[in-house]
Structures are given as structure tokens and as C-alpha cells.
Design a protein around this motif. Structure first.
Motif, PDB file in Angstrom:
ATOM      1  N   ILE A   7      -0.148 -30.195 -23.185  1.00 20.37           N
ATOM      2  CA  ILE A   7       0.510 -30.704 -21.974  1.00 20.37           C
ATOM      3  C   ILE A   7       1.516 -29.681 -21.460  1.00 20.37           C
ATOM      4  O   ILE A   7       1.579 -29.399 -20.249  1.00 20.37           O
ATOM      5  CB  ILE A   7       1.183 -32.057 -22.266  1.00 20.37           C
ATOM      6  CG1 ILE A   7       0.122 -33.125 -22.532  1.00 20.37           C
ATOM      7  CG2 ILE A   7       2.088 -32.475 -21.108  1.00 20.37           C
ATOM      8  CD1 ILE A   7       0.674 -34.433 -23.059  1.00 20.37           C
ATOM      9  N   ALA A   8       2.306 -29.102 -22.363  1.00 17.69           N
ATOM     10  CA  ALA A   8       3.281 -28.105 -21.962  1.00 17.69           C
ATOM     11  C   ALA A   8       2.603 -26.887 -21.356  1.00 17.69           C
ATOM     12  O   ALA A   8       3.059 -26.346 -20.334  1.00 17.69           O
ATOM     13  CB  ALA A   8       4.131 -27.695 -23.166  1.00 17.69           C
ATOM     14  N   LEU A   9       1.508 -26.456 -21.950  1.00 12.86           N
ATOM     15  CA  LEU A   9       0.787 -25.306 -21.421  1.00 12.86           C
ATOM     16  C   LEU A   9       0.196 -25.614 -20.045  1.00 12.86           C
ATOM     17  O   LEU A   9       0.226 -24.762 -19.147  1.00 12.86           O
ATOM     18  CB  LEU A   9      -0.312 -24.895 -22.400  1.00 12.86           C
ATOM     19  CG  LEU A   9      -1.021 -23.587 -22.114  1.00 12.86           C
ATOM     20  CD1 LEU A   9      -0.030 -22.427 -22.081  1.00 12.86           C
ATOM     21  CD2 LEU A   9      -2.084 -23.325 -23.162  1.00 12.86           C
ATOM     22  N   ALA A  10      -0.298 -26.832 -19.844  1.00 13.24           N
ATOM     23  CA  ALA A  10      -0.829 -27.219 -18.533  1.00 13.24           C
ATOM     24  C   ALA A  10       0.273 -27.199 -17.477  1.00 13.24           C
ATOM     25  O   ALA A  10       0.065 -26.720 -16.353  1.00 13.24           O
ATOM     26  CB  ALA A  10      -1.472 -28.604 -18.614  1.00 13.24           C
ATOM     27  N   LEU A  11       1.455 -27.686 -17.821  1.00  7.91           N
ATOM     28  CA  LEU A  11       2.573 -27.668 -16.878  1.00  7.91           C
ATOM     29  C   LEU A  11       3.035 -26.246 -16.571  1.00  7.91           C
ATOM     30  O   LEU A  11       3.397 -25.944 -15.432  1.00  7.91           O
ATOM     31  CB  LEU A  11       3.732 -28.510 -17.412  1.00  7.91           C
ATOM     32  CG  LEU A  11       3.528 -30.017 -17.346  1.00  7.91           C
ATOM     33  CD1 LEU A  11       4.647 -30.742 -18.083  1.00  7.91           C
ATOM     34  CD2 LEU A  11       3.452 -30.485 -15.902  1.00  7.91           C
ATOM     35  N   VAL A  12       3.008 -25.380 -17.564  1.00  5.25           N
ATOM     36  CA  VAL A  12       3.369 -23.981 -17.329  1.00  5.25           C
ATOM     37  C   VAL A  12       2.352 -23.324 -16.400  1.00  5.25           C
ATOM     38  O   VAL A  12       2.717 -22.544 -15.508  1.00  5.25           O
ATOM     39  CB  VAL A  12       3.496 -23.222 -18.666  1.00  5.25           C
ATOM     40  CG1 VAL A  12       3.583 -21.730 -18.443  1.00  5.25           C
ATOM     41  CG2 VAL A  12       4.721 -23.700 -19.426  1.00  5.25           C
ATOM     42  N   ILE A  13       1.083 -23.647 -16.563  1.00  2.00           N
ATOM     43  CA  ILE A  13       0.058 -23.095 -15.674  1.00  2.00           C
ATOM     44  C   ILE A  13       0.245 -23.614 -14.250  1.00  2.00           C
ATOM     45  O   ILE A  13       0.130 -22.848 -13.284  1.00  2.00           O
ATOM     46  CB  ILE A  13      -1.348 -23.431 -16.220  1.00  2.00           C
ATOM     47  CG1 ILE A  13      -1.592 -22.644 -17.506  1.00  2.00           C
ATOM     48  CG2 ILE A  13      -2.424 -23.131 -15.187  1.00  2.00           C
ATOM     49  CD1 ILE A  13      -2.831 -23.063 -18.262  1.00  2.00           C
ATOM     50  N   ILE A  14       0.580 -24.891 -14.109  1.00  2.00           N
ATOM     51  CA  ILE A  14       0.868 -25.441 -12.782  1.00  2.00           C
ATOM     52  C   ILE A  14       2.054 -24.711 -12.158  1.00  2.00           C
ATOM     53  O   ILE A  14       2.027 -24.354 -10.971  1.00  2.00           O
ATOM     54  CB  ILE A  14       1.130 -26.962 -12.872  1.00  2.00           C
ATOM     55  CG1 ILE A  14      -0.164 -27.694 -13.193  1.00  2.00           C
ATOM     56  CG2 ILE A  14       1.753 -27.494 -11.589  1.00  2.00           C
ATOM     57  CD1 ILE A  14       0.022 -29.149 -13.563  1.00  2.00           C
ATOM     58  N   VAL A  49       8.371 -28.491 -15.713  1.00  2.52           N
ATOM     59  CA  VAL A  49       7.764 -27.164 -15.825  1.00  2.52           C
ATOM     60  C   VAL A  49       8.707 -26.211 -16.550  1.00  2.52           C
ATOM     61  O   VAL A  49       8.293 -25.435 -17.418  1.00  2.52           O
ATOM     62  CB  VAL A  49       7.372 -26.620 -14.430  1.00  2.52           C
ATOM     63  CG1 VAL A  49       7.028 -25.143 -14.489  1.00  2.52           C
ATOM     64  CG2 VAL A  49       6.204 -27.404 -13.871  1.00  2.52           C
ATOM     65  N   GLY A  50       9.994 -26.285 -16.234  1.00  3.90           N
ATOM     66  CA  GLY A  50      10.972 -25.431 -16.916  1.00  3.90           C
ATOM     67  C   GLY A  50      11.072 -25.741 -18.399  1.00  3.90           C
ATOM     68  O   GLY A  50      11.090 -24.830 -19.238  1.00  3.90           O
ATOM     69  N   LEU A  51      11.121 -27.020 -18.749  1.00  2.77           N
ATOM     70  CA  LEU A  51      11.175 -27.404 -20.161  1.00  2.77           C
ATOM     71  C   LEU A  51       9.891 -27.012 -20.885  1.00  2.77           C
ATOM     72  O   LEU A  51       9.925 -26.609 -22.049  1.00  2.77           O
ATOM     73  CB  LEU A  51      11.420 -28.910 -20.293  1.00  2.77           C
ATOM     74  CG  LEU A  51      12.811 -29.393 -19.890  1.00  2.77           C
ATOM     75  CD1 LEU A  51      12.869 -30.914 -19.924  1.00  2.77           C
ATOM     76  CD2 LEU A  51      13.871 -28.787 -20.784  1.00  2.77           C
ATOM     77  N   SER A  52       8.770 -27.132 -20.194  1.00  2.81           N
ATOM     78  CA  SER A  52       7.487 -26.746 -20.790  1.00  2.81           C
ATOM     79  C   SER A  52       7.449 -25.252 -21.071  1.00  2.81           C
ATOM     80  O   SER A  52       6.897 -24.816 -22.083  1.00  2.81           O
ATOM     81  CB  SER A  52       6.335 -27.122 -19.874  1.00  2.81           C
ATOM     82  OG  SER A  52       6.290 -28.507 -19.702  1.00  2.81           O
ATOM     83  N   GLY A  53       8.026 -24.472 -20.167  1.00  2.00           N
ATOM     84  CA  GLY A  53       8.092 -23.030 -20.395  1.00  2.00           C
ATOM     85  C   GLY A  53       8.909 -22.697 -21.629  1.00  2.00           C
ATOM     86  O   GLY A  53       8.527 -21.828 -22.425  1.00  2.00           O
ATOM     87  N   LEU A  54      10.008 -23.394 -21.807  1.00  2.00           N
ATOM     88  CA  LEU A  54      10.821 -23.169 -23.014  1.00  2.00           C
ATOM     89  C   LEU A  54      10.071 -23.600 -24.271  1.00  2.00           C
ATOM     90  O   LEU A  54      10.130 -22.927 -25.297  1.00  2.00           O
ATOM     91  CB  LEU A  54      12.142 -23.925 -22.898  1.00  2.00           C
ATOM     92  CG  LEU A  54      13.117 -23.401 -21.848  1.00  2.00           C
ATOM     93  CD1 LEU A  54      14.331 -24.310 -21.756  1.00  2.00           C
ATOM     94  CD2 LEU A  54      13.529 -21.973 -22.163  1.00  2.00           C
ATOM     95  N   TYR A  55       9.363 -24.713 -24.178  1.00  2.00           N
ATOM     96  CA  TYR A  55       8.604 -25.183 -25.337  1.00  2.00           C
ATOM     97  C   TYR A  55       7.452 -24.245 -25.671  1.00  2.00           C
ATOM     98  O   TYR A  55       7.102 -24.068 -26.837  1.00  2.00           O
ATOM     99  CB  TYR A  55       8.085 -26.607 -25.089  1.00  2.00           C
ATOM    100  CG  TYR A  55       7.378 -27.184 -26.284  1.00  2.00           C
ATOM    101  CD1 TYR A  55       8.104 -27.578 -27.402  1.00  2.00           C
ATOM    102  CD2 TYR A  55       6.003 -27.320 -26.304  1.00  2.00           C
ATOM    103  CE1 TYR A  55       7.460 -28.097 -28.508  1.00  2.00           C
ATOM    104  CE2 TYR A  55       5.356 -27.838 -27.406  1.00  2.00           C
ATOM    105  CZ  TYR A  55       6.089 -28.228 -28.503  1.00  2.00           C
ATOM    106  OH  TYR A  55       5.454 -28.726 -29.601  1.00  2.00           O
ATOM    107  N   CYS A  56       6.850 -23.647 -24.652  1.00  2.00           N
ATOM    108  CA  CYS A  56       5.728 -22.727 -24.892  1.00  2.00           C
ATOM    109  C   CYS A  56       6.171 -21.438 -25.577  1.00  2.00           C
ATOM    110  O   CYS A  56       5.325 -20.673 -26.054  1.00  2.00           O
ATOM    111  CB  CYS A  56       4.996 -22.417 -23.591  1.00  2.00           C
ATOM    112  SG  CYS A  56       3.897 -23.762 -23.095  1.00  2.00           S
ATOM    113  N   LEU A  57       7.459 -21.183 -25.625  1.00  2.00           N
ATOM    114  CA  LEU A  57       7.941 -20.048 -26.419  1.00  2.00           C
ATOM    115  C   LEU A  57       7.587 -20.216 -27.887  1.00  2.00           C
ATOM    116  O   LEU A  57       7.381 -19.231 -28.594  1.00  2.00           O
ATOM    117  CB  LEU A  57       9.456 -19.880 -26.264  1.00  2.00           C
ATOM    118  CG  LEU A  57       9.923 -19.285 -24.940  1.00  2.00           C
ATOM    119  CD1 LEU A  57      11.439 -19.329 -24.867  1.00  2.00           C
ATOM    120  CD2 LEU A  57       9.415 -17.884 -24.772  1.00  2.00           C
ATOM    121  N   THR A  58       7.484 -21.468 -28.340  1.00  2.00           N
ATOM    122  CA  THR A  58       7.088 -21.695 -29.736  1.00  2.00           C
ATOM    123  C   THR A  58       5.650 -21.255 -29.971  1.00  2.00           C
ATOM    124  O   THR A  58       5.309 -20.810 -31.055  1.00  2.00           O
ATOM    125  CB  THR A  58       7.237 -23.175 -30.120  1.00  2.00           C
ATOM    126  OG1 THR A  58       6.381 -23.975 -29.306  1.00  2.00           O
ATOM    127  CG2 THR A  58       8.671 -23.642 -29.953  1.00  2.00           C
TER     128      THR A  58
END
Length: 102
Positions: A7-14, A49-58
Motif C-alpha cells: 500500500i505504501a509503495l502504491a501511494l509513493v507511485i501515485i 503519500v508523504g508518510l508512505s515515502g518515509l515508510y518506504c525507506l524501510t
């Protein structure tokens, strides 16, 4: 990959698509869908989207998983000899003596 990471990756792509549209065409897709940049829904999407970007750092710092376990087994089973004419050769005479003794 677990569901939260997907879900986080999908939001980052959006978000990346939205930033691409802003950069190339000066068109904010999220703002146009949700009623402008100041709309509550648009701000929620921007925040997610911003929170997802931070989470995708993991994901970036996760160790890579080996997908093909057969590859490791194959490399352990084969015993390649890269010897040359000048290299040492295997001494089969001791093996032949053992066979004769049996």
C-alpha cells in the motif's frame, strides 16, 4: 512483501506520477480530483503519500532476499577444477590402491 509495504509503495507511485505531471505539465492531478490543494481530502492524500515515502525507506534498507534457493544448492554440489597444464593434477593412484584392496 507484506500488505502495508505494498500500500505504501502504491501511494509513493501515485505521488511520483503526480509530481511528474506537475513538473512536465503544471497539472496537479490530486488537487483536480479532490477539489484543489486546500481541500481536506487532497491534504489527506498528500499526507498519506508523504508518510508512505518515509515508510518506504524501510524497503530501501531491508536486506535482499535470495529468491532461487536451488542456485545455492547447485553451486555447492558441483566441484569445478580450473586447473591448467602447469597446475597440480589430482592423484588417482591412492584411489586405485584402495579399490584394489577392497
Amino acid at each position: 512483501m507484506n500488505t502495508l509495504k505494498r500500500i505504501a509503495l502504491a501511494l509513493v507511485i501515485i505521488g511520483a506520477i503526480n509530481w511528474g505531471l506537475i513538473g512536465f505539465f503544471q497539472f496537479d492531478l490530486v488537487a483536480s480530483i479532490f477539489g484543489g490543494q486546500d481541500a481536506v481530502l487532497a491534504r489527506i492524500v498528500y499526507g498519506l503519500v508523504g508518510l508512505s515515502g518515509l515508510y518506504c525507506l524501510t524497503i530501501l534498507f531491508d536486506p535482499m532476499e535470495e529468491k532461487d534457493s536451488n542456485r545455492d544448492n547447485f553451486s555447492q554440489k558441483r566441484n569445478l577444477n580450473y586447473g591448467t597444464e602447469l597446475g597440480e593434477e589430482t592423484d588417482f593412484s591412492s584411489v586405485e590402491k584402495q579399490d584394489r584392496d577392497l
